[in-house]
Scaffold this active site. Sequence first.
Site, short mmCIF file in Angstrom:
data_model
loop_
_atom_site.label_atom_id
_atom_site.label_comp_id
_atom_site.label_asym_id
_atom_site.label_seq_id
_atom_site.Cartn_x
_atom_site.Cartn_y
_atom_site.Cartn_z
CE LYS A 7 1.78 -0.65 -12.41
NZ LYS A 7 1.97 0.72 -11.71
CG PHE A 43 9.84 5.08 -5.92
CD1 PHE A 43 10.22 3.62 -5.63
CD2 PHE A 43 10.15 5.99 -5.36
CE1 PHE A 43 11.30 3.70 -4.71
CE2 PHE A 43 11.33 6.04 -4.50
CZ PHE A 43 11.91 4.89 -4.12
CG ASP A 44 4.19 2.38 -11.21
OD1 ASP A 44 3.44 3.10 -10.94
OD2 ASP A 44 4.01 0.97 -11.46
N GLY A 45 3.81 3.44 -8.49
CA GLY A 45 3.02 3.01 -6.91
C GLY A 45 2.70 1.53 -6.90
#
Length: 218
Positions: free
Chosen positions: A218, A58-60
């Site tokens: 990001k 997962f990205d955050g």
Amino acid sequence: MTGGNSPIGYLKAYNTNLYLSSDPVKVHEALEEGIAAATMFTPEKMTEVSETQLRVAFDGDAVLFSDESEQIYKAHGLDKFFEHEKAHENKPLDHGPLKGFLEVLGKLQKKFYAKGQRMDCPIRTYLVTARSAASSGARALKTLRSWGLEIDEALFLAGAPKGPILEKIRPHIFFDDQMFHVEGAAEMGTVACHVPYGIAQRVPEGKGIKDKEISSIK
């Protein structure tokens, strides 16, 4: 079989934990209904992955977490972003669209932990984020702890490309809100999913997913 009608209205009735589709319109509809959802891209040549352990990356921000911090960056720049994260280090971020899916994976993992299978659990989760461990990573980890959630590995890339680390992890699936990370993962042979959520998403009316304007940090 819905006779050509959208299936989105049935997802909650089926207690859907994750909705994947190649149709970004249906994915948007699912997210608006509060369902964890993403647009899936399958690479032409897939990387070989583990047959004994499911690996989910997962990205955050704007995936597990809200886009609160990204809004600060977009409005005030990188230095203000770092200042904001330091000042709010002990304040948990709000949840993002895939927090619930991570919770479900965590519940499954705990069933294996209860059987003494923590070290050889057949599910492994990863946080792969462009945040820096030194300047903004602490808030991400503290947020997960405040939710009572564990992540098996947290990888802070400080803005570096995600493709090479994903090639090393070899996840079965990877979620990110920025298309250039999704495309980079797909180029490495990873099944990558775009989560169209947050301030970084701007889709001109009548245009497809490739036309999104996306911020570079990001």
